[in-house]
Design a protein around this motif. Sequence first.
Motif, PDB file in Angstrom:
ATOM      1  N   ARG A   1       0.819  -1.204   0.000  1.00 44.73           N
ATOM      2  CA  ARG A   1       0.000   0.000   0.000  1.00 44.73           C
ATOM      3  C   ARG A   1       0.861   1.266   0.000  1.00 44.73           C
ATOM      4  O   ARG A   1       0.379   2.348   0.332  1.00 44.73           O
TER       5      ARG A   1
ATOM      6  N   HIS B   1      -0.642   4.316  -1.753  1.00 43.56           N
ATOM      7  CA  HIS B   1      -2.018   4.705  -1.448  1.00 43.56           C
ATOM      8  C   HIS B   1      -2.009   5.949  -0.568  1.00 43.56           C
ATOM      9  O   HIS B   1      -1.143   6.099   0.289  1.00 43.56           O
TER      10      HIS B   1
ATOM     11  N   ASN C   1      -6.938   8.309   2.395  1.00 45.15           N
ATOM     12  CA  ASN C   1      -8.360   8.042   2.127  1.00 45.15           C
ATOM     13  C   ASN C   1      -8.573   6.791   1.274  1.00 45.15           C
ATOM     14  O   ASN C   1      -9.705   6.390   1.006  1.00 45.15           O
ATOM     15  N   GLN C   2      -7.485   6.167   0.854  1.00 43.25           N
ATOM     16  CA  GLN C   2      -7.594   4.906   0.113  1.00 43.25           C
ATOM     17  C   GLN C   2      -7.241   3.721   1.014  1.00 43.25           C
ATOM     18  O   GLN C   2      -7.028   2.612   0.533  1.00 43.25           O
TER      19      GLN C   2
END
Length: 242
Positions: A138, A141, A144-145
């Motif tokens: 991640r 990212h 908010n993702q």
Amino acid sequence: MASPMIQVRNVSKRYQRGGEILQVLDGLDLDMEEGRFYALMGPSGSGKTTLLNLVGGLDRPDSGEVVVADAPVGQLSGAALSRWRADNVGFVFQSFNLIPVLTALENIELPLSLTPLSRAKRREHAYFALELVGMKDRAHHRPNQLSGGQEQRVAIARAVATDPRVILADEPTGDLDRDSADQVLDLLVRLNKEMKKTILMVTHDPRAANHAQRVVHLDKGRLERVVEVDKAQAADTSTTEG
Ligand SMILES: Nc1ncnc2c1ncn2[C@@H]1O[C@H](COP(=O)(O)OP(=O)(O)OP(=O)(O)O)[C@@H](O)[C@H]1O
Ligand SMILES: [Mg+2]
């Protein structure tokens, strides 16, 4: 014997609100040993966050001494205090406090920008921290993702990226569901066991507190008691409840 990692000596802190003086900490004495995991509990308003802020050098006592990692934190100021904080403490908050426009990786790199590390080294350290919390996939990212639990794991990676000796966490599982909370707590346990971090975690949740080794109870700005966590009993409670 080594001196305690955190020494709080006769510390008082009051706030003035309007004409009223509020005595938040009242002659508090407390020692916390290096490499241990402490939970800090107490009713709302008992001074937990205030104590955490004093230990982390985000605030200073009105009287008394706060010595953390051999530094007189209560007496440092300005650049020396910022420097000390950047080198010695990592903070984790209830609401994660990630920067929304930065990716997970960039959020973790942020505190490293206060160190003399090269850009390449900063990236390397940030990736290492991301991997440590199981979030390498991640990296790019934005907050908010990510789920709340993932955000908190990134926040923990940010807190350890500089390899601080002390981690201060203020209700880190307060906004998380039970599974995410367990992941975060397991992670803190690992940082304590494997990386020997001294951890002080504020929590209202007895289940969370059971992950620590000792529970410090505050009441009205005074130390009520320090309780050793019985690991066998703690494991039992967490499987039979809920
Ligand atoms: N900057 C401030 N100015 C005035 N009063 C403050 C300030 N910060 C905290 N207080 C007051 O000091 C008391 C202790 O606050 P603190 O945040 O340490 O409590 P806490 O134990 O962390 O509570 P909670 O569990 O609700 O987070 C509270 O009554 C609070 O209203
Ligand atoms: Mg608080």
